[in-house]
Design a protein around this motif. Structure first.
Motif, mmCIF file in Angstrom:
data_model
loop_
_atom_site.group_PDB
_atom_site.id
_atom_site.type_symbol
_atom_site.label_atom_id
_atom_site.label_comp_id
_atom_site.label_asym_id
_atom_site.label_seq_id
_atom_site.Cartn_x
_atom_site.Cartn_y
_atom_site.Cartn_z
ATOM 1 N N UNK A 290 0.917 -1.275 0.079
ATOM 2 C CA UNK A 290 0.005 0.064 0.026
ATOM 3 C C UNK A 290 0.804 1.447 -0.066
ATOM 4 N N UNK A 291 2.299 1.026 0.430
ATOM 5 C CA UNK A 291 2.915 2.140 0.401
ATOM 6 C C UNK A 291 3.455 2.907 -0.891
ATOM 7 N N UNK A 292 3.936 4.017 -0.634
ATOM 8 C CA UNK A 292 4.252 4.695 -2.362
ATOM 9 C C UNK A 292 5.328 3.992 -2.829
ATOM 10 N N UNK A 293 6.011 3.223 -2.143
ATOM 11 C CA UNK A 293 7.192 2.567 -2.707
ATOM 12 C C UNK A 293 6.666 0.989 -2.957
ATOM 13 N N UNK A 294 5.612 0.862 -2.854
ATOM 14 C CA UNK A 294 5.010 -0.736 -2.751
ATOM 15 C C UNK A 294 5.303 -1.505 -4.195
ATOM 16 N N UNK A 295 5.459 -0.664 -5.414
ATOM 17 C CA UNK A 295 5.507 -1.444 -6.631
ATOM 18 C C UNK A 295 6.912 -1.508 -6.834
ATOM 19 N N UNK A 296 7.810 -1.008 -5.956
ATOM 20 C CA UNK A 296 9.233 -1.201 -6.366
ATOM 21 C C UNK A 296 10.069 -2.470 -5.953
ATOM 22 N N UNK A 297 10.781 -3.041 -6.950
ATOM 23 C CA UNK A 297 11.584 -4.175 -6.406
ATOM 24 C C UNK A 297 12.680 -3.615 -5.121
ATOM 25 N N UNK A 298 12.916 -4.474 -4.107
ATOM 26 C CA UNK A 298 13.597 -4.362 -2.946
ATOM 27 C C UNK A 298 14.897 -3.770 -3.256
ATOM 28 N N UNK A 299 15.520 -4.281 -4.492
ATOM 29 C CA UNK A 299 16.822 -4.215 -4.821
ATOM 30 C C UNK A 299 17.007 -2.789 -5.665
#
Lengths: 325, 223
Positions: free
Chosen positions: A78-87
């Protein structure tokens, strides 16, 4: 993770060559085995079966540094960074397991991605850094500044700034949780400062209905300067807002802070001024009904005039009667 | 010849004057909060809300004291209108306030030990003490303890109808207080009815005596 929200990097070993390496690794991240959040969450989700990978469960929480390596998948999604891959962010040393110890603590600053993009312009990272350095968090923690960074407050794994579409009570809960993580938790507080833990119920004894205020306004309404754009200059208690009328008045600061998105629509509804907040709260002095105010004043004047005329006539007639005698 | 009636016993006078003082405090602090202004506060907001809350609690407690006193001492009977001929007496009283008071005519309805209020007083006090006051006390308690209020009323926060009812009730009570104080000047002398309420003794003078005392206006009025 040390505070490098705004600068290129302040972390140990983070230098120009490291930056170059990180950028190179970022481009490789898509091909790493640990590049997708789902991959990392096999270990980093709360309750993950770490025994499958032979991971020591005690490593997931570093109680000495108050760092929790577990990530809630739901909050992250749900976060603003939720679509990013961890790396995308965790570049160096995280491409393999066990993670490389020698690069522990090397993280990307926000500006690594948000440099020159529309978000960095909107958020004004340089301004935020300036405000942060003027804030009580920086000013009063000279010895422990190293323990205080952007991520102390803002967890990038749950960070969500979509205020315009978020209900105000949720914004309040979310933002106050950031403050209360330390200010209502002695262990977390003492992890970032040498100062004695101030119990907020004691420091806010002067505030009538303190609990009610905490449920309906954010800490930052009073503990930041009233600027057009939100300021990261957290004020010391002596400098914080103590005047109730700052919120409890027609020109309440809440209209330009907490309720600024609601106020873009209309300030008046059902005869109320500052009606945008009616759905969530009734703020004495702020949410007045203009129609009732207007009519009550008119009636009050009429009654006053009526009584004065009546009394004046009585006095006049009585004086005449006396003069006749 | 002067007739003296002990209409206002000690407990009632204590309640009345305490109520009057608290009312004045509540009106000033309430207005100050309602029209709160950073630049020119009538009373600083934090002072106003603290004083208003304390005064409100005492007023509420006094209201219970008033109700209990009324029940125990039988004072409640004065508030019950006698419907037989009520309209006629009310009109006579209104005519007195509107016209005959200027001529120095006699008060149309004299207080007695059984009925100390005229019909207009009765209907007004009944509305004020048994309708407006409960509204004010109950809504005031909801404003003091907002978590007791329903979460939502008519699609908005549950506290706003309480706040509106509290403001409207307070407004009408303020109007009542203004009129009440003014009508208290309509005794044999301007201060006569205030003295009655201070001593408890209501004095009924005959017309000749009133004239000889140099009364400013009409005899016997509101109390």
């Amino acid at each position: 993770m040390k505070w490098k929200w705004f600068a290129v990097s302040l972390g140990v070993g983070w230098c120009a060559s490291g930056m170059g390496a990180a950028q190179a690794l970022r481009s490789d991240a898509q091909t790493d085995t640990l590049h997708l959040a789902q991959d990392c969450l096999q270990c980093h989700a709360p309750g993950a079966d770490l025994s499958r990978f032979g991971v020591d469960p005690t490593l997931m929480v570093d109680s000495a540094k108050q760092v929790d390596h577990r990530i809630d998948p739901r909050l992250f999604a749900q976060s603003n960074h939720g679509t990013l891959a961890c790396r995308i962010c965790h570049i160096v040393g995280k491409e393999v397991y066990p993670h490389r110890k020698e690069v522990e603590g090397n993280f990307l600053a926000c500006t690594y991605c948000h440099d020159g993009d529309s978000l960095s312009t909107a958020l004004d990272f340089a301004g935020i850094e300036e405000q942060f350095k003027a804030s009580v968090h920086w000013q009063k923690n000279e010895r422990t500044r190293a323990n205080f960074d952007c991520y102390t407050c803002h967890d990038p794994h749950v960070f969500d700034r979509t205020e315009e579409t978020t209900a105000v009570p949720e914004v309040i809960r979310r933002d106050n949780t950031v403050c209360l993580n330390c200010h209502d938790n002695p262990a977390n507080f003492e992890a970032v400062t040498d100062r004695e833990f101030p119990y907020i119920r004691v420091t806010h004894e002067w505030l009538p209905n303190a609990e009610l205020h905490w449920d309906h306004v954010r800490c930052v309404e009073c503990h930041t300067p009233h600027t057009e754009r939100f300021s990261h200059k957290i004020l010391a208690k002596e400098e914080s807002e103590h005047l109730c009328a700052a919120c409890h008045s027609k020109d309440s600061i809440l209209a330009t802070t907490l309720y600024k998105h609601q106020f873009r629509e209309s300030r008046r509804r059902r005869g109320f001024i500052n009606a945008a907040i009616l759905g969530d709260a009734y703020v004495i002095g702020m949410t007045r009904n203009a129609v009732l105010d207007r009519w009550s004043l008119r009636i009050l004047w009429l009654v006053l005039i009526g009584l004065c005329v009546h009394g004046g006539l009585r006095a006049l007639v009585a004086a005449k009667r006396r003069s006749r005698r | 010849m002067t007739q003296r009636l002990y209409l206002y016993p000690g407990w009632l006078r204590l309640w009345h004057w305490s109520n009057a003082f608290l009312f004045a405090v509540l009106i000033v602090t309430g207005l100050s909060m309602h029209y709160a202004d950073l630049d020119s506060p009538l009373v600083p907001f934090n002072v106003a809300i603290t004083v208003h809350n304390i005064a409100g609690f005492i007023l509420s407690a006094l209201y219970l004291f008033f109700i209990a006193g009324n029940l125990v001492k039988g004072n409640w009977r004065h508030y019950v209108p006698v419907f037989n001929g009520f309209m006629g007496r009310a009109i006579a009283q209104a005519r007195f306030y509107l016209f005959e008071i200027y001529r120095g005519g006699p008060h149309p309805i004299q207080p007695t030990m059984r009925q100390k209020f005229n019909p207009l007083q009765q209907i007004t006090y009944l509305g004020v003490m048994y309708f407006l006051m409960p509204i004010l006390v109950v809504t005031g308690l909801f404003l003091q303890f907002p978590t007791l209020a329903p979460d939502k009323i008519l699609g908005a926060g549950g506290i706003w109808p309480m706040a509106v009812a509290h403001s409207v009730g307070a407004f009408f009570l303020s109007i009542f207080m203004m009129a009440h104080i003014y009508l208290a000047t309509t005794g044999d002398t301007v201060t006569a009815l205030f003295k009655h309420m201070a001593t408890g003794w209501h004095e009924i003078h005959d017309a000749a005596e009133v004239e000889s005392q140099g009364a400013t206006d009409s005899p016997r009025g509101d109390s």
